[in-house]
Design a protein around this motif. Structure first.
Motif, PDB file in Angstrom:
ATOM      1  N   UNK A  23     -13.336 -15.452  12.293  1.00 16.26           N
ATOM      2  CA  UNK A  23     -14.707 -15.701  12.726  1.00 16.26           C
ATOM      3  C   UNK A  23     -14.985 -17.179  12.476  1.00 16.26           C
ATOM      4  N   UNK A  24     -16.001 -17.703  13.130  1.00 22.56           N
ATOM      5  CA  UNK A  24     -16.268 -19.121  12.940  1.00 22.56           C
ATOM      6  C   UNK A  24     -17.601 -19.540  13.520  1.00 22.56           C
ATOM      7  N   UNK A  25     -17.871 -20.842  13.410  1.00 20.27           N
ATOM      8  CA  UNK A  25     -19.153 -21.383  13.856  1.00 20.27           C
ATOM      9  C   UNK A  25     -18.978 -22.831  14.286  1.00 20.27           C
ATOM     10  N   UNK A  26     -19.740 -23.215  15.292  1.00 25.16           N
ATOM     11  CA  UNK A  26     -19.825 -24.616  15.702  1.00 25.16           C
ATOM     12  C   UNK A  26     -21.247 -25.080  15.421  1.00 25.16           C
ATOM     13  N   UNK A  27     -21.370 -26.137  14.644  1.00 27.46           N
ATOM     14  CA  UNK A  27     -22.673 -26.720  14.307  1.00 27.46           C
ATOM     15  C   UNK A  27     -22.838 -27.997  15.105  1.00 27.46           C
ATOM     16  N   UNK A  28     -23.876 -28.058  15.918  1.00 28.31           N
ATOM     17  CA  UNK A  28     -24.150 -29.254  16.721  1.00 28.31           C
ATOM     18  C   UNK A  28     -25.504 -29.820  16.313  1.00 28.31           C
ATOM     19  N   UNK A  29     -25.581 -31.137  16.205  1.00 26.74           N
ATOM     20  CA  UNK A  29     -26.847 -31.787  15.889  1.00 26.74           C
ATOM     21  C   UNK A  29     -27.014 -32.189  14.446  1.00 26.74           C
ATOM     22  N   UNK A  30     -26.012 -31.950  13.613  1.00 25.88           N
ATOM     23  CA  UNK A  30     -26.113 -32.392  12.219  1.00 25.88           C
ATOM     24  C   UNK A  30     -26.005 -33.918  12.188  1.00 25.88           C
ATOM     25  N   UNK A  31     -26.935 -34.606  11.552  1.00 29.87           N
ATOM     26  CA  UNK A  31     -26.891 -36.075  11.536  1.00 29.87           C
ATOM     27  C   UNK A  31     -25.608 -36.618  10.912  1.00 29.87           C
ATOM     28  N   UNK A  32     -25.195 -37.766  11.367  1.00 34.48           N
ATOM     29  CA  UNK A  32     -24.020 -38.428  10.797  1.00 34.48           C
ATOM     30  C   UNK A  32     -24.335 -38.961   9.407  1.00 34.48           C
ATOM     31  N   UNK A  59     -13.420  -4.088   0.806  1.00 34.83           N
ATOM     32  CA  UNK A  59     -12.604  -4.922   1.692  1.00 34.83           C
ATOM     33  C   UNK A  59     -12.338  -6.247   0.981  1.00 34.83           C
ATOM     34  N   UNK A  60     -11.101  -6.700   0.977  1.00 33.28           N
ATOM     35  CA  UNK A  60     -10.725  -7.919   0.264  1.00 33.28           C
ATOM     36  C   UNK A  60     -10.540  -9.071   1.243  1.00 33.28           C
ATOM     37  N   UNK A  61     -11.464  -9.988   1.215  1.00 30.14           N
ATOM     38  CA  UNK A  61     -11.394 -11.172   2.058  1.00 30.14           C
ATOM     39  C   UNK A  61     -11.645 -12.405   1.195  1.00 30.14           C
ATOM     40  N   UNK A  62     -10.750 -13.384   1.256  1.00 29.03           N
ATOM     41  CA  UNK A  62     -10.956 -14.626   0.505  1.00 29.03           C
ATOM     42  C   UNK A  62     -12.090 -15.443   1.121  1.00 29.03           C
ATOM     43  N   UNK A  63     -12.312 -15.240   2.436  1.00 31.82           N
ATOM     44  CA  UNK A  63     -13.332 -15.997   3.174  1.00 31.82           C
ATOM     45  C   UNK A  63     -13.197 -17.498   2.955  1.00 31.82           C
ATOM     46  N   UNK A  64     -11.958 -17.982   2.990  1.00 32.69           N
ATOM     47  CA  UNK A  64     -11.698 -19.411   2.811  1.00 32.69           C
ATOM     48  C   UNK A  64     -12.031 -20.158   4.093  1.00 32.69           C
ATOM     49  N   UNK A  65     -12.958 -21.086   4.001  1.00 30.35           N
ATOM     50  CA  UNK A  65     -13.416 -21.810   5.184  1.00 30.35           C
ATOM     51  C   UNK A  65     -12.577 -23.064   5.402  1.00 30.35           C
ATOM     52  N   UNK A  84     -13.940 -22.455  10.567  1.00 26.69           N
ATOM     53  CA  UNK A  84     -13.278 -21.185  10.853  1.00 26.69           C
ATOM     54  C   UNK A  84     -12.943 -20.464   9.560  1.00 26.69           C
ATOM     55  N   UNK A  85     -13.067 -19.124   9.589  1.00 29.97           N
ATOM     56  CA  UNK A  85     -12.797 -18.274   8.423  1.00 29.97           C
ATOM     57  C   UNK A  85     -11.863 -17.154   8.879  1.00 29.97           C
ATOM     58  N   UNK A 136     -21.689 -20.229   6.257  1.00 29.64           N
ATOM     59  CA  UNK A 136     -21.004 -21.523   6.262  1.00 29.64           C
ATOM     60  C   UNK A 136     -21.887 -22.595   6.887  1.00 29.64           C
ATOM     61  N   UNK A 137     -22.492 -22.284   8.031  1.00 30.34           N
ATOM     62  CA  UNK A 137     -23.376 -23.236   8.695  1.00 30.34           C
ATOM     63  C   UNK A 137     -24.634 -23.484   7.872  1.00 30.34           C
TER      64      UNK A 137
END
Length: 363
Positions: A23-32, A59-65, A84-85, A136-137
């Protein structure tokens, strides 16, 4: 499938399914120029991940990002940030019994009817596993808000009919430390013991129970939120109601305020010696006219009992015929301990978005 993006200026799009590769996420618009603390982001995910204790799913998930783009030398570049995770502990065989059967109070029937196809393995896209991407986001949004001194603090305030007393927050770090000392994430230690015992007894019965998460936002500046349809509390409400299993949202005095008189409910303005305006009471929950007024923003989120129970239940199959289904797999007996970081994350996404939008409100 629409509805996978959230926010206007600080905008996220999540992807992936419960039993897919990741699973994952795209973050758009975060300031530099924002310093990205990967340990902090991972710490937020660790609060949400499964397998934490006897009162959560096993359920065993490390959820390492892993951050794939949008940063350089630990700072944001202003370009889209992809995180991504991986999924590591899927047991798709646990869902073989409901390939053609609709589980009560799940999204099986509605997804199948709407799209003509569904991923029966853990609910696919409808699974709460998707919320890890939001956390994460949201952690990134929290880092942005921290540069402005804004703190978002939530805890479990009720489980079933067990209610914690109101918790006064004087120090954010102390509040978090107190909350994290127990597996139910209640900031009142005595109530936490009672909650844990109750959840464990419900788990042993093969049943589930709901609860509430209370959230407090400190040091929010005046002016966040827009009329008419983008009121701050409206966007917070949408954010919270988008979380799996959420059935209620109230801010400030909430439903209790409907039984009060105006003379009791009005928040009277005062000015201190430094010229700062505040209110004596905070029934408005820090928001008036849909715009933050500088007082702490306070709201509660109600979660229903987890729909999967370890009992046989009557239902129907994909042809409409009567069927029986039994609960299998690994599920939370009560979702609220793991929901705390999700509530904080969604609140952070709303505030980060409105903070950026407010920078253009006047000269």
């Amino acid at each position: 499938m629409a509805g996978n993006s959230f926010g206007q200026l600080f905008r996220i799009t999540t992807f992936g399914e419960s039993h897919g590769e990741a699973i994952g996420v795209i973050v758009d618009g975060c300031p530099a120029g924002l310093t990205v603390d990967l340990d902090y982001i991972q710490g937020e995910l660790d609060k949400r991940k499964p397998g934490q204790s006897k009162i959560t799913t096993q359920r065993k998930e490390a959820d390492t990002v892993k951050i794939l783009s949008g940063t350089f030398e630990s700072k944001t570049t202003g370009t889209p940030i992809a995180m991504i995770i991986p999924n590591e502990d899927q047991r798709s065989k646990d869902y073989g019994h409901n390939v053609d059967i609709f589980r009560p109070s799940h999204a099986d029937y509605t997804y199948f009817t709407k799209y003509g196809i569904r991923d029966h393995r853990g609910g696919g896209r409808s699974s709460a596993r998707e919320t890890a991407a939001r956390v994460a986001a949201g952690a990134l949004a929290k880092l942005l808000l921290k540069t402005q001194g804004i703190e978002i603090l939530a805890h479990v305030s009720s489980v079933g009919k067990i209610d914690a007393p109101n918790v006064s927050i004087t120090n954010a770090e102390e509040f978090i430390e107190q909350r994290e000392q127990n597996i139910v994430r209640c900031a009142d230690p005595a109530t936490a013991v009672e909650m844990i015992e109750f959840i464990d007894s419900v788990r042993k019965d093969g049943d589930t129970v709901g609860g509430k998460v209370s959230c407090h936002i400190q040091n929010c500046p005046v002016g966040l939120g827009d009329p008419v349809f983008d009121k701050l509390h409206a966007d917070l409400g949408k954010a919270m109601l988008s979380i799996n299993a959420v059935h209620g949202f109230e801010f400030g005095s909430g439903f209790e305020g409907s039984s009060m008189r105006g003379s009791e409910h009005n928040d009277v303005f005062v000015t201190d010696a430094d010229g700062k305006v505040s209110t004596i009471t905070n029934f408005s929950g820090g928001i008036q006219g849909g715009i933050s007024n500088g007082m702490p923003i306070e709201f509660k989120v109600a979660f229903k009992p987890v729909a999967t129970i370890m009992h046989n239940q009557q239902t129907v199959d994909s042809t409409g015929k009567a069927a029986e289904i039994s609960g299998k797999g690994r599920h939370d007996p009560c979702v609220v301990p793991r929901a705390v970081p999700i509530v904080e994350a969604m609140a952070a996404l709303v505030l980060a978005d409105h903070w950026l939008r407010n920078k253009n409100s006047k000269l």
